[in-house]
Design a protein around this motif. Structure first.
Motif, short mmCIF file in Angstrom:
data_model
loop_
_atom_site.label_atom_id
_atom_site.label_comp_id
_atom_site.label_asym_id
_atom_site.label_seq_id
_atom_site.Cartn_x
_atom_site.Cartn_y
_atom_site.Cartn_z
N VAL A 195 0.67 -1.33 0.00
CA VAL A 195 0.21 0.01 -0.05
C VAL A 195 0.89 1.15 -0.02
O VAL A 195 0.39 2.21 -0.78
CB VAL A 195 -0.96 -0.14 1.33
N LYS A 198 1.93 3.08 -3.23
CA LYS A 198 0.96 3.68 -3.93
C LYS A 198 0.83 5.08 -3.54
O LYS A 198 0.25 5.77 -4.25
CB LYS A 198 -0.45 2.87 -3.92
N CYS A 257 -7.30 2.24 4.17
CA CYS A 257 -6.46 1.15 3.86
C CYS A 257 -7.37 -0.09 4.19
O CYS A 257 -8.44 -0.06 5.09
CB CYS A 257 -5.26 0.78 4.55
N GLN A 258 -7.33 -1.16 3.31
CA GLN A 258 -8.08 -2.36 3.30
C GLN A 258 -7.27 -3.57 3.47
O GLN A 258 -6.18 -3.46 2.66
CB GLN A 258 -9.27 -2.48 2.42
N THR A 294 -3.70 -4.22 1.77
CA THR A 294 -3.33 -4.67 0.56
C THR A 294 -4.03 -3.64 -0.37
O THR A 294 -3.49 -3.60 -1.59
CB THR A 294 -4.03 -5.99 0.16
N GLU A 295 -4.78 -2.59 -0.09
CA GLU A 295 -5.41 -1.76 -0.83
C GLU A 295 -5.50 -0.44 -0.02
O GLU A 295 -5.66 -0.40 1.09
CB GLU A 295 -7.12 -2.21 -0.87
N ASP A 297 -6.77 3.84 -0.47
CA ASP A 297 -7.58 4.96 -1.13
C ASP A 297 -6.43 6.04 -1.30
O ASP A 297 -6.61 6.83 -0.29
CB ASP A 297 -8.83 5.25 -0.51
#
Length: 324
Positions: A195, A198, A257-258, A294-295, A297
Motif C-alpha cells: 500500500v 502507491k 486502507c483495507q 493490501t488496498e 484509497d
C-alpha cells in the motif's frame, strides 16, 4: 472528540518527519512521546532530526527519547543512502540544542504502558519494541494498538528482492514482536509496501503544497529533494514514495486502507532475511497475528494528509483528484 494517546516509535528519516507532522496536526491523536530507534539514521542523528521537525511545528514540548543504537543481533545497516548524509535529505537544517531526557526510549515506553493503555505507531525497525518485550513484557502487552510501517506481501522489497527495510534492518526484533503478538492472541496492523508504494509525492503535488502553504511547502521541498533524486535513480519514479505518513493516516481513518487477517512470520536468516511471510492460504492453520493491508484509497489519503499539514479544509482540495 476523545484523543487517542500514542507513542511514535521512529527513525527520522524523511518520511518519518512527514508522518510526525501529520500526527501533530491531527486532533484525533495526542502524541505523548517520540521514541527513536536506529534505522534510517543512527539514533543520535534521528534524535536531532526529530527536534528539527518539532521546531518546525512549534511543538518542542513533545518529549523525545533516544532508544536502541543497534539491532538485536545483526550488524546495523543505516539507510543514509536513501535519506541523505544528514538523514533529512541533506537539507542541513540548523541543529536544536538540548531536550535530552533522563530515561531511554524503552524505559519511557515501560513506564507509560504500565500505567495505562497507549497505542504505538511504529515507523522504523522494531528494536525498541523487542527490548521492551525482554525488559517489561507486561508493558508491551498493555499496548492498546500496534500499527507498523513494515513488511510486504506481494510487492517486491526495497532493500532485497523480498524484504522491506524496517524488518530487514532488524529481522530478529520484528520476528519477536510478531511471535509475541501470536502467542498472546493479539494482532499487529501491517502497513507494508503493497500500500505505501502507491503513496507518491509527485512534483505536481509538491508544487500544489507550496502554493497553498509556502512555509510548510518550503520545509517539505528542502527535506524531499534528495528523496526525489533517489527514487528516480533507483526506481524511475517521478516523485518519492512517502511510506510513513500513510501509517499515521490509517491510524486516524481506517477507511484509507483495507486488508485481511493472517498469520505472519518474519524470516531471520539467509537470502530471505527480513521477509514478511504472509500465510494468506492458511497453510499453518494458525490464528492471525496481523492485519495485512493490501488496498489503499490514495485520494482519501492525500485529502487527509494535505488538509492537516497545510491547515486547509478538505473541500478546498478538489483539484487533488485531477493531479494524483
Amino acid at each position: 472528540m476523545e484523543r487517542r494517546k500514542v507513542i511514535i516509535d521512529c527513525d527520522p528519516g524523511i518520511d518519518d518527519s512527514l508522518a510526525i507532522m501529520l500526527a501533530l496536526k491531527s486532533e484525533e491523536i495526542e502524541v505523548i512521546g517520540i521514541t527513536i530507534v536506529c534505522g534510517n539514521a543512527p539514533v543520535e542523528m534521528g534524535f536531532g532530526n526529530a527536534k528539527k521537525v518539532l521546531r518546525q511545528m512549534g511543538r518542542l514540548d513533545v518529549p523525545i527519547f533516544v532508544g536502541e543504537k543497534r539491532p538485536v543481533r545483526r550488524e546495523y545497516v543505516n539507510a543514509l543512502d536513501t535519506h541523505g548524509e544528514d538523514g533529512l535529505g541533506e537539507s542541513y537544517l540548523s541543529e536544536v540544542d538540548g531536550y535530552e531526557q533522563q530515561m531511554d526510549a524503552v524505559d519511557f515506553m515501560a513506564s507509560v504502558l504500565k500505567a495505562e493503555k497507549v497505542s504505538v505507531i511504529a515507523l522504523g525497525p522494531m528494536t525498541n519494541l523487542a527490548v521492551l518485550i525482554d525488559r517489561a513484557m507486561d508493558a508491551f502487552l498493555n499496548i492498546e494498538e500496534l500499527v507498523s510501517m513494515g513488511g510486504t506481501f506481494k510487492s517486491h522489497g526495497n532493500c532485497s528482492p523480498v524484504a522491506e527495510y524496517n524488518y530487514w534492518c532488524d529481522p530478529d526484533a520484528a520476528a519477536l514482536v510478531y511471535d509475541t503478538m501470536y502467542e498472546n492472541g493479539k494482532k499487529i496492523h501491517m502497513i507494508g509496501l503493497d500500500v505505501t508504494r502507491k503513496i507518491v509525492l509527485t512534483p505536481t503535488i509538491l508544487e500544489y503544497i507550496c502554493r497553498l502553504n509556502p512555509e510548510t511547502g518550503d520545509f517539505i521541498r528542502k527535506i524531499t529533494k534528495f528523496y526525489f533524486d533517489f527514487h528516480w535513480q533507483w526506481e524511475h519514479i517521478i516523485g518519492c514514495v512517502i511510506n510513513d505518513p500513510l501509517t499515521v493516516a490509517y491510524f486516524i481513518d481506517r477507511n484509507i486502507c483495507q486488508g485481511f487477517d493472517s498469520y505472519v512470520q518474519i524470516e531471520t536468516q539467509g537470502i530471505s532475511l527480513g521477509q514478511s511471510v504472509v500465510d494468506s492460504m492458511n497453510f499453518y492453520r494458525k490464528e492471525a497475528n496481523a492485519k495485512v493491508m493490501t488496498e489503499v484509497d490514495v485520494l482519501r489519503f492525500f485529502r487527509l494528509f494535505l488538509s492537516r499539514i497545510l491547515d486547509v479544509k478538505p473541500e478546498e482540495l478538489d483539484i487533488l483528484q485531477d493531479i494524483i
